[in-house]
Design an enzyme around this catalytic site. Sequence first.
Site, PDB file in Angstrom:
ATOM      1  N   GLN A 200       0.843  -1.203   0.000  1.00  0.00           N
ATOM      2  CA  GLN A 200       0.000   0.000   0.000  1.00  0.00           C
ATOM      3  C   GLN A 200       0.869   1.241   0.000  1.00  0.00           C
ATOM      4  O   GLN A 200       0.368   2.350  -0.071  1.00  0.00           O
ATOM      5  CB  GLN A 200      -0.858   0.031   1.274  1.00  0.00           C
ATOM      6  CG  GLN A 200      -1.813  -1.112   1.379  1.00  0.00           C
ATOM      7  CD  GLN A 200      -2.162  -1.380   2.837  1.00  0.00           C
ATOM      8  OE1 GLN A 200      -3.158  -0.857   3.332  1.00  0.00           O
ATOM      9  NE2 GLN A 200      -1.377  -2.174   3.516  1.00  0.00           N
TER      10      GLN A 200
ATOM     11  N   HIS B  73      -1.709   1.233  -4.268  1.00  0.00           N
ATOM     12  CA  HIS B  73      -2.120   2.634  -4.094  1.00  0.00           C
ATOM     13  C   HIS B  73      -1.283   3.600  -4.937  1.00  0.00           C
ATOM     14  O   HIS B  73      -1.399   4.809  -4.788  1.00  0.00           O
ATOM     15  CB  HIS B  73      -2.052   3.043  -2.613  1.00  0.00           C
ATOM     16  CG  HIS B  73      -3.107   2.392  -1.772  1.00  0.00           C
ATOM     17  ND1 HIS B  73      -3.091   2.392  -0.399  1.00  0.00           N
ATOM     18  CD2 HIS B  73      -4.235   1.700  -2.117  1.00  0.00           C
ATOM     19  CE1 HIS B  73      -4.143   1.734   0.057  1.00  0.00           C
ATOM     20  NE2 HIS B  73      -4.847   1.296  -0.962  1.00  0.00           N
TER      21      HIS B  73
ATOM     22  N   CYS C 259      -0.579  21.132 -21.747  1.00  0.00           N
ATOM     23  CA  CYS C 259      -1.933  21.675 -21.957  1.00  0.00           C
ATOM     24  C   CYS C 259      -2.403  22.562 -20.801  1.00  0.00           C
ATOM     25  O   CYS C 259      -3.519  23.063 -20.818  1.00  0.00           O
ATOM     26  CB  CYS C 259      -2.922  20.526 -22.173  1.00  0.00           C
ATOM     27  SG  CYS C 259      -3.334  19.658 -20.661  1.00  0.00           S
TER      28      CYS C 259
ATOM     29  N   GLY D 291       3.589  -4.733   8.870  1.00  0.00           N
ATOM     30  CA  GLY D 291       3.463  -3.289   9.089  1.00  0.00           C
ATOM     31  C   GLY D 291       2.254  -2.638   8.458  1.00  0.00           C
ATOM     32  O   GLY D 291       2.350  -1.521   7.956  1.00  0.00           O
TER      33      GLY D 291
ATOM     34  N   ALA E 110       9.696  -4.841  11.781  1.00  0.00           N
ATOM     35  CA  ALA E 110       9.906  -5.543  10.508  1.00  0.00           C
ATOM     36  C   ALA E 110      11.371  -5.918  10.318  1.00  0.00           C
ATOM     37  O   ALA E 110      11.695  -7.048   9.952  1.00  0.00           O
ATOM     38  CB  ALA E 110       9.433  -4.651   9.364  1.00  0.00           C
TER      39      ALA E 110
HETATM   40  P1  OAD Z   1      -1.107   2.355   9.015  1.00  0.00           P
HETATM   41  O1  OAD Z   1      -0.441   3.620   9.452  1.00  0.00           O
HETATM   42  O2  OAD Z   1      -2.583   2.254   9.106  1.00  0.00           O
HETATM   43  O3  OAD Z   1      -0.498   1.137   9.841  1.00  0.00           O
HETATM   44  C1  OAD Z   1       0.887   1.005  10.057  1.00  0.00           C
HETATM   45  C2  OAD Z   1       1.097  -0.269  10.843  1.00  0.00           C
HETATM   46  O4  OAD Z   1       2.494  -0.478  10.970  1.00  0.00           O
HETATM   47  C3  OAD Z   1       0.526  -0.228  12.273  1.00  0.00           C
HETATM   48  O5  OAD Z   1      -0.279  -1.383  12.469  1.00  0.00           O
HETATM   49  C4  OAD Z   1       1.771  -0.239  13.174  1.00  0.00           C
HETATM   50  O6  OAD Z   1       1.557  -0.990  14.359  1.00  0.00           O
HETATM   51  C5  OAD Z   1       2.775  -0.949  12.285  1.00  0.00           C
HETATM   52  N1  OAD Z   1       4.190  -0.631  12.547  1.00  0.00           N
HETATM   53  C6  OAD Z   1       4.723   0.527  13.014  1.00  0.00           C
HETATM   54  N2  OAD Z   1       6.060   0.450  13.070  1.00  0.00           N
HETATM   55  C7  OAD Z   1       6.409  -0.795  12.639  1.00  0.00           C
HETATM   56  C8  OAD Z   1       7.641  -1.488  12.435  1.00  0.00           C
HETATM   57  N3  OAD Z   1       8.807  -0.914  12.715  1.00  0.00           N
HETATM   58  N4  OAD Z   1       7.594  -2.744  11.959  1.00  0.00           N
HETATM   59  C9  OAD Z   1       6.413  -3.342  11.664  1.00  0.00           C
HETATM   60  N5  OAD Z   1       5.221  -2.740  11.826  1.00  0.00           N
HETATM   61  C10 OAD Z   1       5.204  -1.478  12.294  1.00  0.00           C
HETATM   62  O7  OAD Z   1      -0.569   2.085   7.543  1.00  0.00           O
HETATM   63  P2  OAD Z   1      -1.175   1.161   6.399  1.00  0.00           P
HETATM   64  O8  OAD Z   1      -1.793  -0.062   6.964  1.00  0.00           O
HETATM   65  O9  OAD Z   1      -0.124   1.024   5.369  1.00  0.00           O
HETATM   66  O10 OAD Z   1      -3.971   4.718   1.795  1.00  0.00           O
HETATM   67  O11 OAD Z   1      -2.307   2.126   5.849  1.00  0.00           O
HETATM   68  C11 OAD Z   1      -2.987   1.782   4.694  1.00  0.00           C
HETATM   69  C12 OAD Z   1      -3.403   2.968   3.919  1.00  0.00           C
HETATM   70  O12 OAD Z   1      -4.001   3.970   4.746  1.00  0.00           O
HETATM   71  C13 OAD Z   1      -2.320   3.750   3.217  1.00  0.00           C
HETATM   72  O13 OAD Z   1      -1.845   3.135   2.065  1.00  0.00           O
HETATM   73  C14 OAD Z   1      -3.059   5.009   2.868  1.00  0.00           C
HETATM   74  C15 OAD Z   1      -3.810   5.253   4.157  1.00  0.00           C
HETATM   75  O14 OAD Z   1      -5.067   5.776   4.002  1.00  0.00           O
HETATM   76  C16 OAD Z   1      -4.237   5.655   0.870  1.00  0.00           C
HETATM   77  O15 OAD Z   1      -3.640   6.711   0.850  1.00  0.00           O
HETATM   78  C17 OAD Z   1      -5.285   5.276  -0.129  1.00  0.00           C
END
Ligand code: OAD
Length: 263
Positions: free
Chosen positions: A112, A130, A162, A200, A244
Amino acid sequence: MSAQNLDQQAVEAVADGWLQAKRVLFITGAGISAESGLPTYRGIGGLYDEAETEDNMPIEEALSGPMLLNRPDITWKHLLQIEQSCRGAHYNRAHAIIAELERDLDVTVLTQNVDRFHTDAGSQNVIDIHGDVHDLHCTDCTYEITVPDYSDLQIPPHCPRCHALMRPSVVLFGEMLEEHKLSHLAMEFQAGFDMVISIGTSSLFPYIAEPMLAGQRAGITTVEINPDETNVSHAAKYKFSASAVETLEAIFSVYKERLAATT
Ligand code: OAD
């Protein structure tokens, strides 16, 4: 949490899984890039932590398709913030390990993240569902360009051909996922996976959570690497509540040792 606090049996089980597997799906979110210094979207220090933006609207509205058309200045202000948060940052060891595994296994990365770190690290089969914040296209003509960052852009940028509004090739709230990426994903699913590893991500979107849930239903090995509990934690056969980088380092080092012993 230090590496010695990781469940060693689980580390070995996943390493053995990689030795036996042919096809592995990695699903990644903002957490895999956190150790490159990027903020996550949610959770401590997350970009979306404030209930409302300074423009008195939720971030989901500011970063939406309709807002881009009506008030491009607002959407672009937030796009610039996201791009600035990854400017100058690089992929980390977690991205690199996934790319290295591709030499031995058939790896698919469903991410994502819009930071391009998986591709920079050398992964070949990346579905950036995304999009990528570095790719821009004109909202009216066919002009497109890839930029290293937004530092040279007049915000909001306009098409040099344009003069219509330019936008990044990312999925904004309320927009559809790209058809060709969905069919790529469907094709990979059809070929099947021996293991699904979620890293993550808070797994809020159904297309991100579903592969873990489907993997559990099908009885294949499912793994989650995330310090927090998420929507898919219950579906993980092996859950690592750690970062991670340290978790993948631990698994990869056992995997390499055992691979060397068998060849
Ligand atoms: P989130 O910010 O929702 O989640 C990040 C996750 O990473 C959390 O569950 C944390 O606990 C975890 N985390 C933090 N540090 C970490 C580490 N060092 N190692 C492993 N895990 C860790 O991010 P996403 O799930 O990627 O979409 O969010 C999905 C989407 O929400 C994004 O792509 C974006 C946003 O809306 C769009 O822009 C369409």
